[in-house]
Design a protein around this motif. Structure first.
Motif, PDB file in Angstrom:
ATOM      1  N   GLY A  23     -28.325 -24.247  25.496  1.00  0.00           N
ATOM      2  CA  GLY A  23     -29.123 -23.025  25.420  1.00  0.00           C
ATOM      3  C   GLY A  23     -28.305 -21.806  25.807  1.00  0.00           C
ATOM      4  O   GLY A  23     -27.168 -21.905  26.284  1.00  0.00           O
ATOM      5  N   LYS A  24     -28.896 -20.652  25.608  1.00  0.00           N
ATOM      6  CA  LYS A  24     -28.218 -19.387  25.920  1.00  0.00           C
ATOM      7  C   LYS A  24     -27.829 -19.319  27.400  1.00  0.00           C
ATOM      8  O   LYS A  24     -26.711 -18.939  27.743  1.00  0.00           O
ATOM      9  CB  LYS A  24     -29.124 -18.220  25.540  1.00  0.00           C
ATOM     10  CG  LYS A  24     -28.475 -16.875  25.635  1.00  0.00           C
ATOM     11  CD  LYS A  24     -29.417 -15.801  25.119  1.00  0.00           C
ATOM     12  CE  LYS A  24     -28.756 -14.438  25.197  1.00  0.00           C
ATOM     13  NZ  LYS A  24     -29.638 -13.385  24.661  1.00  0.00           N
ATOM     14  N   SER A  25     -28.743 -19.702  28.290  1.00  0.00           N
ATOM     15  CA  SER A  25     -28.439 -19.657  29.721  1.00  0.00           C
ATOM     16  C   SER A  25     -27.361 -20.668  30.096  1.00  0.00           C
ATOM     17  O   SER A  25     -26.559 -20.427  30.997  1.00  0.00           O
ATOM     18  CB  SER A  25     -29.702 -19.886  30.557  1.00  0.00           C
ATOM     19  OG  SER A  25     -30.236 -21.167  30.324  1.00  0.00           O
ATOM     20  N   ASP A  26     -27.322 -21.815  29.384  1.00  0.00           N
ATOM     21  CA  ASP A  26     -26.270 -22.807  29.629  1.00  0.00           C
ATOM     22  C   ASP A  26     -24.904 -22.248  29.260  1.00  0.00           C
ATOM     23  O   ASP A  26     -23.930 -22.421  29.983  1.00  0.00           O
ATOM     24  CB  ASP A  26     -26.525 -24.087  28.817  1.00  0.00           C
ATOM     25  CG  ASP A  26     -27.846 -24.737  29.143  1.00  0.00           C
ATOM     26  OD1 ASP A  26     -28.241 -24.742  30.323  1.00  0.00           O
ATOM     27  OD2 ASP A  26     -28.489 -25.242  28.204  1.00  0.00           O
ATOM     28  N   GLY A  27     -24.852 -21.567  28.116  1.00  0.00           N
ATOM     29  CA  GLY A  27     -23.600 -20.955  27.681  1.00  0.00           C
ATOM     30  C   GLY A  27     -23.102 -19.908  28.659  1.00  0.00           C
ATOM     31  O   GLY A  27     -21.906 -19.832  28.962  1.00  0.00           O
ATOM     32  N   LYS A  28     -24.027 -19.110  29.195  1.00  0.00           N
ATOM     33  CA  LYS A  28     -23.654 -18.097  30.187  1.00  0.00           C
ATOM     34  C   LYS A  28     -23.138 -18.761  31.460  1.00  0.00           C
ATOM     35  O   LYS A  28     -22.176 -18.284  32.069  1.00  0.00           O
ATOM     36  CB  LYS A  28     -24.847 -17.205  30.514  1.00  0.00           C
ATOM     37  CG  LYS A  28     -25.198 -16.238  29.428  1.00  0.00           C
ATOM     38  CD  LYS A  28     -26.366 -15.362  29.845  1.00  0.00           C
ATOM     39  CE  LYS A  28     -26.728 -14.378  28.753  1.00  0.00           C
ATOM     40  NZ  LYS A  28     -27.839 -13.514  29.162  1.00  0.00           N
ATOM     41  N   LEU A  29     -23.769 -19.854  31.851  1.00  0.00           N
ATOM     42  CA  LEU A  29     -23.346 -20.561  33.059  1.00  0.00           C
ATOM     43  C   LEU A  29     -21.947 -21.152  32.882  1.00  0.00           C
ATOM     44  O   LEU A  29     -21.099 -21.039  33.768  1.00  0.00           O
ATOM     45  CB  LEU A  29     -24.361 -21.659  33.396  1.00  0.00           C
ATOM     46  CG  LEU A  29     -24.310 -22.239  34.793  1.00  0.00           C
ATOM     47  CD1 LEU A  29     -24.489 -21.162  35.854  1.00  0.00           C
ATOM     48  CD2 LEU A  29     -25.377 -23.306  34.942  1.00  0.00           C
ATOM     49  N   LEU A  30     -21.685 -21.764  31.726  1.00  0.00           N
ATOM     50  CA  LEU A  30     -20.341 -22.293  31.458  1.00  0.00           C
ATOM     51  C   LEU A  30     -19.308 -21.168  31.405  1.00  0.00           C
ATOM     52  O   LEU A  30     -18.190 -21.332  31.896  1.00  0.00           O
ATOM     53  CB  LEU A  30     -20.314 -23.086  30.157  1.00  0.00           C
ATOM     54  CG  LEU A  30     -20.749 -24.533  30.244  1.00  0.00           C
ATOM     55  CD1 LEU A  30     -20.715 -25.179  28.862  1.00  0.00           C
ATOM     56  CD2 LEU A  30     -19.895 -25.319  31.216  1.00  0.00           C
TER      57      LEU A  30
END
Length: 95
Positions: A23-30
């Motif tokens: 998800g978008k938030s996962d991508g930001k976290l990575l």
């Protein structure tokens, strides 16, 4: 050895649910992880698309699994309690 990602994990009594995609938030976290750990950018251990698991609030696990004829190795970036943790091992990480 073929490793299949289960729909749910239980690790130290905590449940983790697999997501169908990043998800978008996962991508930001990575992206934040790689900013904090620039030496990991381009690392072969983190090549490809990871399996993503969501735990309780603000908890994520990203698994990269690489198999060869002789062994399976895995790498996990875990985000828990506002900190990143880097884990590695051999075999099935979901057992």
């Amino acid at each position: 050895m073929t490793v299949n990602a289960p729909a749910e994990l239980v690790i130290h009594g905590s449940k983790w649910q697999r997501e169908s995609s990043i998800g978008k938030s996962d991508g930001k976290l990575l992206a934040h992880y790689f900013q904090q750990n620039p030496s990991m950018v381009g690392s072969p251990e983190l090549a490809g698309t990871p399996e993503v698991y969501h735990g309780a609030s603000q908890q994520r696990r990203f698994y990269w699994i690489h198999s060869s004829l002789n062994k399976t190795v895995w790498t996990c970036v875990e985000y828990k309690d506002r900190e990143f943790h880097f884990l590695q091992g051999e075999g099935n990480p979901y057992q």
